[in-house]
Write an enzyme that holds these catalytic residues in place. Structure first.
Site, short mmCIF file in Angstrom:
data_model
loop_
_atom_site.label_atom_id
_atom_site.label_comp_id
_atom_site.label_asym_id
_atom_site.label_seq_id
_atom_site.Cartn_x
_atom_site.Cartn_y
_atom_site.Cartn_z
N HIS A 1 0.88 -1.19 0.00
CA HIS A 1 0.00 0.00 0.00
C HIS A 1 0.91 1.23 0.00
O HIS A 1 1.78 1.36 -0.87
CB HIS A 1 -0.93 -0.12 1.21
CG HIS A 1 -2.08 0.85 1.25
ND1 HIS A 1 -2.45 1.64 0.20
CD2 HIS A 1 -2.97 1.15 2.26
CE1 HIS A 1 -3.50 2.38 0.54
NE2 HIS A 1 -3.83 2.10 1.80
N PHE B 1 4.30 -0.52 -9.04
CA PHE B 1 3.60 -1.04 -10.23
C PHE B 1 2.42 -1.90 -9.80
O PHE B 1 2.49 -2.62 -8.80
CB PHE B 1 4.54 -1.89 -11.09
CG PHE B 1 5.56 -1.07 -11.83
CD1 PHE B 1 5.29 -0.59 -13.11
CD2 PHE B 1 6.78 -0.76 -11.23
CE1 PHE B 1 6.22 0.18 -13.77
CE2 PHE B 1 7.71 0.02 -11.90
CZ PHE B 1 7.44 0.49 -13.18
N HIS C 1 -2.02 -2.48 -9.44
CA HIS C 1 -3.06 -1.90 -8.59
C HIS C 1 -4.21 -2.89 -8.47
O HIS C 1 -4.51 -3.60 -9.43
CB HIS C 1 -3.57 -0.58 -9.18
CG HIS C 1 -4.28 0.27 -8.19
ND1 HIS C 1 -5.61 0.10 -7.89
CD2 HIS C 1 -3.83 1.27 -7.40
CE1 HIS C 1 -5.95 0.98 -6.96
NE2 HIS C 1 -4.90 1.70 -6.64
N ASP D 1 2.42 5.79 -6.52
CA ASP D 1 3.65 5.79 -5.74
C ASP D 1 4.90 5.85 -6.62
O ASP D 1 5.97 6.26 -6.15
CB ASP D 1 3.72 4.54 -4.85
CG ASP D 1 2.78 4.64 -3.66
OD1 ASP D 1 2.62 5.75 -3.14
OD2 ASP D 1 2.21 3.61 -3.27
N ARG E 1 -18.09 -7.06 9.90
CA ARG E 1 -17.71 -8.35 10.46
C ARG E 1 -18.04 -9.41 9.41
O ARG E 1 -19.16 -9.95 9.40
CB ARG E 1 -18.48 -8.59 11.75
CG ARG E 1 -17.92 -9.62 12.71
CD ARG E 1 -17.97 -11.01 12.13
NE ARG E 1 -17.57 -12.02 13.09
CZ ARG E 1 -17.19 -13.23 12.71
NH1 ARG E 1 -17.12 -13.56 11.43
NH2 ARG E 1 -16.86 -14.12 13.62
C1 LIG Z 1 -1.14 4.12 -3.48
C2 LIG Z 1 -1.18 2.65 -3.43
O1 LIG Z 1 -1.32 2.06 -2.39
S1 LIG Z 1 -1.05 1.84 -4.92
C3 LIG Z 1 -0.34 0.25 -4.54
C4 LIG Z 1 1.09 0.38 -4.12
N1 LIG Z 1 1.70 -0.94 -4.00
C5 LIG Z 1 2.70 -1.35 -4.80
O2 LIG Z 1 3.17 -0.65 -5.68
C6 LIG Z 1 3.23 -2.74 -4.52
C7 LIG Z 1 3.47 -3.53 -5.78
N2 LIG Z 1 2.23 -3.98 -6.37
C8 LIG Z 1 1.58 -5.11 -5.93
O3 LIG Z 1 2.06 -5.84 -5.07
C9 LIG Z 1 0.22 -5.43 -6.53
O4 LIG Z 1 0.13 -4.91 -7.83
C10 LIG Z 1 -0.92 -4.89 -5.68
C11 LIG Z 1 -0.85 -5.47 -4.25
C12 LIG Z 1 -0.90 -3.38 -5.59
C13 LIG Z 1 -2.25 -5.30 -6.31
O5 LIG Z 1 -2.29 -6.65 -6.22
P1 LIG Z 1 -3.51 -7.55 -6.72
O6 LIG Z 1 -4.67 -6.80 -7.19
O7 LIG Z 1 -3.77 -8.49 -5.63
O8 LIG Z 1 -2.91 -8.18 -7.98
P2 LIG Z 1 -2.23 -9.56 -8.03
O9 LIG Z 1 -1.23 -9.66 -6.95
O10 LIG Z 1 -3.31 -10.57 -8.10
O11 LIG Z 1 -1.47 -9.46 -9.41
C14 LIG Z 1 -1.84 -10.13 -10.57
C15 LIG Z 1 -0.57 -10.66 -11.21
O12 LIG Z 1 0.30 -9.58 -11.51
C16 LIG Z 1 1.52 -9.72 -10.79
N3 LIG Z 1 1.90 -8.43 -10.25
C17 LIG Z 1 1.07 -7.44 -9.83
N4 LIG Z 1 1.78 -6.43 -9.41
C18 LIG Z 1 3.08 -6.74 -9.55
C19 LIG Z 1 4.27 -6.07 -9.28
N5 LIG Z 1 4.27 -4.85 -8.78
N6 LIG Z 1 5.43 -6.70 -9.53
C20 LIG Z 1 5.44 -7.94 -10.05
N7 LIG Z 1 4.32 -8.63 -10.34
C21 LIG Z 1 3.16 -8.02 -10.09
C22 LIG Z 1 1.21 -10.70 -9.65
O13 LIG Z 1 2.37 -11.37 -9.23
C23 LIG Z 1 0.20 -11.60 -10.31
O14 LIG Z 1 0.89 -12.50 -11.14
P3 LIG Z 1 0.42 -14.04 -11.23
O15 LIG Z 1 -0.97 -13.98 -11.73
O16 LIG Z 1 1.41 -14.62 -12.15
O17 LIG Z 1 0.50 -14.54 -9.82
O1 LIG Z 2 -6.88 2.14 -3.86
C1 LIG Z 2 -5.98 1.40 -3.45
O2 LIG Z 2 -6.13 0.17 -3.28
C2 LIG Z 2 -4.64 1.92 -3.17
C3 LIG Z 2 -4.45 3.31 -3.65
O3 LIG Z 2 -4.18 3.55 -4.79
C4 LIG Z 2 -4.65 4.38 -2.70
O4 LIG Z 2 -5.04 4.14 -1.55
O5 LIG Z 2 -4.44 5.55 -3.08
#
Ligand SMILES: CC(=O)SCCNC(=O)CCNC(=O)[C@H](O)C(C)(C)COP(=O)(O)OP(=O)(O)OC[C@H]1O[C@@H](n2cnc3c(N)ncnc32)[C@H](O)[C@@H]1OP(=O)(O)O
Ligand SMILES: O=C([O-])CC(=O)C(=O)O
Length: 381
Positions: free
Chosen positions: A222, A259, A261, A312, A356
């Protein structure tokens, strides 16, 4: 075992209504109270955005003047809050410091038990006004620098930079910082906002909800990702190494921070605006190399995985250029998102239902505790 559908991570599950913001992955858009975020970033200040999120409408001139002057009088930091921060090791992560400071403010505020909407809005505005002092104080103490008192002749963002660096940067920098605050302010039911709503749903106080939300934001999946982006850039060092670094990272099954979302699958609506702000900072600070690295990693990630940057990704290097310590990036997100969190806390309170969900048990079947001689209640006496 009985098969039931599980919505892991609540992915794709709507859990309530909200009138605060709309994230639309189909149109790649984000609305704050109905206004497109790009238009808000181009035409409003962060103070106006905070007002919009809390009150539902943009302020008129009189309302804005009153709101700004109220915020400016609340910026100072009590001696006790500084003492609590000083008691923490200088090695504490700044997110732990901010979380502790907010928790302390809540513990010390006689209004904490008053959960009327009016009292909670007052608390929200107080936290909004004080968070820059807390974040700046912590970065400065870790650098061995003295606290810089807030100035009431400066906007929120200009004052934030003033308190952090003890000098005023060029207007271009203040504007880029303000844009980042606006873009980070609100994003519907993200993990930290949902945490705040869960805590609020138990009728716990606003400070408990914000403290919990800060904990949720800290994680690198996040808010912690903006800090993690800069750590990755430090490992990569220069654009030419981006593709090989990425190949190694993906082979090692590392997540590439900044990368992907959960909701947007075709790009984050806020990225073009923040990327433009980062580009202005790269030009301003004469760091084309950082922009080249940014582009090289983005392109390589697009080619290998087809995954696009989230907010980010441009925010991290922009904050780096402005002079913030890497560990301070996520507290900057806190300072902004406290507006969205508290708007959601008020919304949750106004139409509350205890949050819940259910779980499906997959442990061992019911069994009997073995009865052994000399054990049981008599043995516990
Ligand atoms: C402001 C914010 O909070 S925005 C979010 C900031 N967080 C990040 O940048 C952390 C990096 N990103 C991630 O971990 C993920 O993209 C998340 C947690 C943000 C979203 O995750 P989810 O919606 O659960 O997507 P999920 O994890 O199912 O990804 C789908 C596929 O893409 C891949 N993937 C997604 N994001 C990434 C990444 N950043 N790097 C590498 N692989 C990725 C996953 O490994 C998955 O591959 P698979 O199907 O082969 O297992
Ligand atoms: O919406 C989300 O899951 C994460 C995000 O981009 C934020 O909180 O700004």
């Amino acid at each position: 075992m009985e098969q039931q559908e599980i919505y892991k991570g609540l992915a794709g599950v709507p859990v309530d209504y909200t009138a605060i913001s709309k994230v639309n992955p189909e149109t790649n858009s984000l609305l704050y109270r109905g206004y497109p975020v790009q238009e808000v970033a181009a035409n409003c200040t962060f103070e106006e955005v905070a007002y919009l999120l809390w009150f539902g409408e943009l302020p008129d001139e009189g309302e804005l003047a009153e709101f700004e002057s109220r915020e400016r009088t609340l910026r100072g930091l009590d001696h006790e809050v500084k003492r609590v921060i000083d008691a923490l090791p200088a090695t504490s992560h700044p997110m732990d410091v901010v979380r502790t400071a907010v928790s302390f403010i809540g513990a010390a505020d006689p209004a904490t038990p008053d959960d009327s909407a009016e009292a909670n809005l007052d608390k929200a505005i107080r936290l909004f006004a004080k968070l820059p002092s807390i974040v700046a104080y912590d970065q400065r103490r870790r650098r061995g620098e003295a606290f810089v008192e807030p100035r009431d002749d400066l906007s929120y963002s200009a004052n934030f930079l003033w308190q952090t660096f003890g000098e005023l940067p060029d207007l271009e920098v203040v504007e880029a910082f303000d844009v980042s605050m606006i873009l980070y302010a609100e994003h519907s039911f993200n993990a930290s906002t949902f945490t705040a709503r869960v805590i609020t749903s138990t009728l716990a106080d606003l400070y408990s909800a914000v403290t919990g939300a800060i904990g949720a934001l800290k994680g690198p999946l996040h808010g912690g990702a903006n800090e993690a982006v800069m750590h990755a850039f430090a490992e990569i060092e220069r654009a030419e190494r981006a593709a090989s670094w990425l190949d190694e990272a993906l082979t090692a099954k590392r997540k590439i921070m900044g990368f992907g979302h959960r909701v947007y699958k075709n790009g984050d609506s806020r990225v073009p605006t923040m990327r433009a702000a980062f580009e202005r900072m790269a030009a301003h600070y004469e760091r084309p190399d950082l922009l080249e690295l940014y582009v090289a990693l983005e392109e390589a990630m697009g080619e290998r995985k087809g995954i696009k940057p989230n907010l980010d990704y441009p925010a991290g290097p922009a904050y780096h250029l402005m002079g913030f310590d890497t560990e301070t990036f996520t507290p900057l997100f806190v300072a902004s998102r406290v507006t969205g969190w508290t708007a959601h806390i008020l919304e949750q309170q106004a139409a509350n239902a205890l949050i819940r969900p259910l779980s499906v048990y997959n442990g061992v079947d019911q069994r009997q505790v073995p009865v052994r001689a000399g054990r049981g209640q008599a043995a516990a006496m």
